[in-house]
Design a protein around this motif. Structure first.
Motif, PDB file in Angstrom:
ATOM      1  N   GLY A 212      -0.069   6.811  -8.819  1.00 43.82           N
ATOM      2  CA  GLY A 212       0.257   7.179  -7.401  1.00 43.82           C
ATOM      3  C   GLY A 212       1.531   6.914  -7.267  1.00 43.82           C
ATOM      4  O   GLY A 212       2.395   6.599  -8.064  1.00 43.82           O
ATOM      5  N   PRO A 213       2.050   7.062  -5.966  1.00 45.79           N
ATOM      6  CA  PRO A 213       3.296   6.773  -5.499  1.00 45.79           C
ATOM      7  C   PRO A 213       3.877   5.425  -5.855  1.00 45.79           C
ATOM      8  O   PRO A 213       3.372   4.330  -5.884  1.00 45.79           O
ATOM      9  N   GLN A 214       5.294   5.447  -5.832  1.00 51.15           N
ATOM     10  CA  GLN A 214       5.796   4.111  -6.571  1.00 51.15           C
ATOM     11  C   GLN A 214       5.965   3.242  -5.181  1.00 51.15           C
ATOM     12  O   GLN A 214       6.544   3.574  -4.219  1.00 51.15           O
ATOM     13  N   ARG A 215       5.426   2.084  -5.187  1.00 50.21           N
ATOM     14  CA  ARG A 215       5.095   1.000  -4.127  1.00 50.21           C
ATOM     15  C   ARG A 215       6.057  -0.334  -4.488  1.00 50.21           C
ATOM     16  O   ARG A 215       5.933  -0.706  -5.726  1.00 50.21           O
ATOM     17  N   PRO A 216       6.432  -0.932  -3.535  1.00 48.60           N
ATOM     18  CA  PRO A 216       7.159  -2.173  -3.760  1.00 48.60           C
ATOM     19  C   PRO A 216       6.255  -3.501  -4.071  1.00 48.60           C
ATOM     20  O   PRO A 216       5.086  -3.549  -4.015  1.00 48.60           O
ATOM     21  N   LEU A 217       6.820  -4.148  -4.907  1.00 47.34           N
ATOM     22  CA  LEU A 217       5.952  -5.876  -5.049  1.00 47.34           C
ATOM     23  C   LEU A 217       5.896  -6.445  -3.644  1.00 47.34           C
ATOM     24  O   LEU A 217       6.701  -6.667  -2.969  1.00 47.34           O
ATOM     25  N   ARG A 218       4.592  -6.783  -3.712  1.00 48.69           N
ATOM     26  CA  ARG A 218       4.118  -7.558  -2.325  1.00 48.69           C
ATOM     27  C   ARG A 218       5.015  -8.792  -2.246  1.00 48.69           C
ATOM     28  O   ARG A 218       5.467  -9.200  -0.953  1.00 48.69           O
ATOM     29  N   ARG A 219       5.461  -9.708  -3.220  1.00 48.43           N
ATOM     30  CA  ARG A 219       6.008 -10.870  -3.177  1.00 48.43           C
ATOM     31  C   ARG A 219       7.305 -10.611  -2.716  1.00 48.43           C
ATOM     32  O   ARG A 219       7.774 -11.446  -1.992  1.00 48.43           O
TER      33      ARG A 219
ATOM     34  N   PRO B 170       0.870  -1.213  -0.078  1.00 48.91           N
ATOM     35  CA  PRO B 170       0.076   0.079  -0.144  1.00 48.91           C
ATOM     36  C   PRO B 170       0.794   1.177   0.076  1.00 48.91           C
ATOM     37  O   PRO B 170       0.395   2.366  -0.313  1.00 48.91           O
ATOM     38  N   ILE B 171       1.958   1.355   0.431  1.00 46.83           N
ATOM     39  CA  ILE B 171       2.865   2.547   0.669  1.00 46.83           C
ATOM     40  C   ILE B 171       4.091   2.282  -0.012  1.00 46.83           C
ATOM     41  O   ILE B 171       4.739   0.993   0.022  1.00 46.83           O
ATOM     42  N   PRO B 172       5.000   3.348  -0.217  1.00 45.50           N
ATOM     43  CA  PRO B 172       6.345   3.212  -0.514  1.00 45.50           C
ATOM     44  C   PRO B 172       7.224   2.780   0.668  1.00 45.50           C
ATOM     45  O   PRO B 172       6.888   2.967   1.859  1.00 45.50           O
ATOM     46  N   ILE B 173       8.408   2.265   0.435  1.00 46.03           N
ATOM     47  CA  ILE B 173       9.261   1.830   1.205  1.00 46.03           C
ATOM     48  C   ILE B 173       9.972   3.131   1.809  1.00 46.03           C
ATOM     49  O   ILE B 173      10.527   4.010   0.975  1.00 46.03           O
ATOM     50  N   SER B 174      10.215   3.223   3.135  1.00 42.15           N
ATOM     51  CA  SER B 174      10.845   4.415   3.608  1.00 42.15           C
ATOM     52  C   SER B 174      12.172   4.565   3.254  1.00 42.15           C
ATOM     53  O   SER B 174      12.980   3.464   3.068  1.00 42.15           O
ATOM     54  N   ASN B 175      12.710   5.710   3.109  1.00 44.67           N
ATOM     55  CA  ASN B 175      14.211   5.927   2.410  1.00 44.67           C
ATOM     56  C   ASN B 175      15.023   5.975   3.748  1.00 44.67           C
ATOM     57  O   ASN B 175      16.341   5.976   3.242  1.00 44.67           O
ATOM     58  N   HIS B 176      14.549   6.022   4.781  1.00 44.45           N
ATOM     59  CA  HIS B 176      15.282   6.558   5.932  1.00 44.45           C
ATOM     60  C   HIS B 176      15.701   5.161   6.581  1.00 44.45           C
ATOM     61  O   HIS B 176      14.886   4.057   6.743  1.00 44.45           O
ATOM     62  N   PRO B 177      16.889   4.854   6.849  1.00 41.26           N
ATOM     63  CA  PRO B 177      17.424   3.427   7.479  1.00 41.26           C
ATOM     64  C   PRO B 177      16.677   3.306   8.856  1.00 41.26           C
ATOM     65  O   PRO B 177      16.418   4.189   9.722  1.00 41.26           O
ATOM     66  N   VAL B 178      16.033   2.226   8.921  1.00 42.22           N
ATOM     67  CA  VAL B 178      15.356   1.860  10.426  1.00 42.22           C
ATOM     68  C   VAL B 178      16.054   1.964  11.609  1.00 42.22           C
ATOM     69  O   VAL B 178      15.631   2.480  12.434  1.00 42.22           O
ATOM     70  N   SER B 179      17.520   1.753  11.453  1.00 38.89           N
ATOM     71  CA  SER B 179      18.333   1.810  12.524  1.00 38.89           C
ATOM     72  C   SER B 179      18.443   3.472  13.065  1.00 38.89           C
ATOM     73  O   SER B 179      19.121   3.285  14.086  1.00 38.89           O
ATOM     74  N   ARG B 180      18.412   4.246  12.086  1.00 37.65           N
ATOM     75  CA  ARG B 180      18.244   5.435  12.412  1.00 37.65           C
ATOM     76  C   ARG B 180      17.337   6.430  12.623  1.00 37.65           C
ATOM     77  O   ARG B 180      17.340   7.784  12.810  1.00 37.65           O
TER      78      ARG B 180
ATOM     79  N   GLY C  15      11.980  -1.474   6.076  1.00 37.46           N
ATOM     80  CA  GLY C  15      11.666  -0.464   5.551  1.00 37.46           C
ATOM     81  C   GLY C  15      10.164   0.098   5.458  1.00 37.46           C
ATOM     82  O   GLY C  15       9.827   1.118   5.436  1.00 37.46           O
ATOM     83  N   LEU C  16       9.497  -1.039   4.961  1.00 38.18           N
ATOM     84  CA  LEU C  16       7.938  -0.725   4.743  1.00 38.18           C
ATOM     85  C   LEU C  16       7.196  -0.489   5.978  1.00 38.18           C
ATOM     86  O   LEU C  16       6.408   0.420   6.098  1.00 38.18           O
ATOM     87  N   PHE C  17       7.664  -1.069   7.283  1.00 37.61           N
ATOM     88  CA  PHE C  17       7.004  -1.003   8.321  1.00 37.61           C
ATOM     89  C   PHE C  17       7.795   0.089   9.244  1.00 37.61           C
ATOM     90  O   PHE C  17       7.699   0.087  10.372  1.00 37.61           O
TER      91      PHE C  17
END
Length: 391
Positions: free
Chosen positions: A215-222, A91-101, A234-236
């Motif tokens: 719409g926004p560029q979103r990742p493949l669910r697979r 449903p949404i794009p993957i976040s560009n920010h590293p999760v660890s930061r 990144g998605l979550f």
């Protein structure tokens, strides 16, 4: 021989229309001829099966896309299966920010809790120990698609039709960060091809031609259902923790991400209005791994007489058989159940169509030599006209 293969794989020009997720409605082109779009698949499925005992019928070979001996029921089953389960997007794009930061100060408790769950997930999959990220990935696997069963309710009685016979197939997936991927999925001799160059997401089917996503560029669910833990994280990255729920024998934390109103409005097309698209991830409290994922996509289709029809597509995937691949745990097996629910705003009538996919990964390879961004260039008709179609 190589030049002959390249000629066979060359894309033919196709009209560029938006990639819609789930069943679609019919639209008319500029000349007034009605052309088929993906919402029409389920309507045709109903027409084909409605008055046919056992869900089968004879069919003229000249009208079939799938060969001279294929019944219309099987033809429509395959098209609906591949249309819904072939290449759905998150449903949404993957976040560009590293999760660890991520900075968790002064953010809601539900978000900070989700952040720690994702950190545990990265540790459980081995990604936290990786000093460098893989530049690309190759994955191949087998799938089995189980044909549809449809429940039709008229308010007074309920009728079930369709068969549960299945079709075996295979897929090949290439991925390169950030956001580039290419998928070929072949089932029963018929193929769906899709891809993304990081800016444009597109899909090609024999019956619809080439389509681009709005719409926004979103990742493949697979990709996010256990194949690429860092993309899943990144998605979550900005998810909310809804609490706990038991899935099978596992107690899980439930994380939720949802497309915001502006993003879903960008995906509207003609009389079809996207209402919401939500994704839930279930992370095992014991292992820290993602073991189940479910998303719900609701669309309202307006008709000329002001009657609205709603289409809700729900896709739930059980994910398991994690194996170590170069220090990263990758899910090698799963089962997906998709339900398409059609109902009216006031009518008691509704239809519910159910379909399944079983998948198994055979091979995963990181850092494939020679794979470059040139491998993810869209077909020429998409590349040349996307700027005039995309918002």
């Amino acid at each position: 021989m190589a030049s002959r293969c390249r000629r066979q794989q060359r894309w033919c020009p196709q009209p560029l229309t938006p990639l819609m997720e789930g069943p679609d409605f019919g639209v008319e082109d500029q000349e007034g001829y009605k052309k088929e779009s993906s919402w029409e698949l389920i309507r045709e499925w109903f027409r084909t099966h409605r008055n046919v005992p056992g869900g089968t019928a004879a069919f003229s070979s000249s009208m079939s896309l799938y060969g001279p001996n294929v019944s219309p029921a099987k033809r429509q089953d395959l098209r609906l299966l591949l249309g819904v389960l072939g290449c759905p997007l998150a449903p949404i794009p993957i976040s560009n920010h590293p999760v660890s930061r991520l900075h968790i100060k002064d953010i809601p408790l539900e978000t900070s809790t989700a952040y720690y769950i994702i950190q545990q997930y990265l540790a459980a999959t081995g990604c936290s120990k990786q000093q460098t990220c893989a530049k690309n990935m190759y994955t191949s696997g087998m799938v089995k698609l189980v044909r549809c069963e449809t429940e039709i309710s008229t308010g007074k009685n309920v009728r079930t039709m369709g068969s549960r016979s299945g079709e075996n197939g295979c897929f090949v997936l290439w991925q390169m960060s950030p956001g580039m991927w290419s998928l070929e999925l072949a089932v029963g001799g018929h193929k769906v091809v899709a891809g993304s160059d990081g800016k444009i997401v597109w899909r090609h089917t024999p019956w619809l031609g080439t389509h681009a996503a709005k719409g926004p560029q979103r990742p493949l669910r697979r990709i996010i259902q256990g194949l690429d833990p860092k993309s899943t994280a990144g998605l979550f990255a900005k998810a909310q923790c809804l609490g706990e729920k038991r899935i099978g024998d596992d107690d899980c934390f439930v994380l939720k991400v949802a497309a915001d109103r502006a993003a879903v409005m960008e995906r509207n097309e003609g009389p079809a209005e996207v209402i919401r698209h939500v994704l839930y991830g279930y992370f095992s409290q014991k292992s820290g791994l993602l073991i189940y994922m479910e998303d719900s996509h609701l669309t309202r289709v307006h008709s000329p007489d002001n009657d609205s029809v709603y289409w809700e597509t729900t896709i739930g995937s059980s994910i398991g058989d994690y194996r170590d691949v170069d220090g990263v745990l990758i899910a090698h097996q799963g089962r997906t159940v998709a339900t398409v629910f059609r109902f009216g705003e006031t009518s008691m009538q509704h239809t519910r169509t159910r379909m399944e996919e079983m998948w198994r990964i055979h091979d995963v390879v990181f850092n494939v030599p020679g794979l470059s961004i040139d491998s993810f260039i869209p077909p020429a008709d998409i590349f040349d006209t996307a700027q005039t179609v995309s918002p």
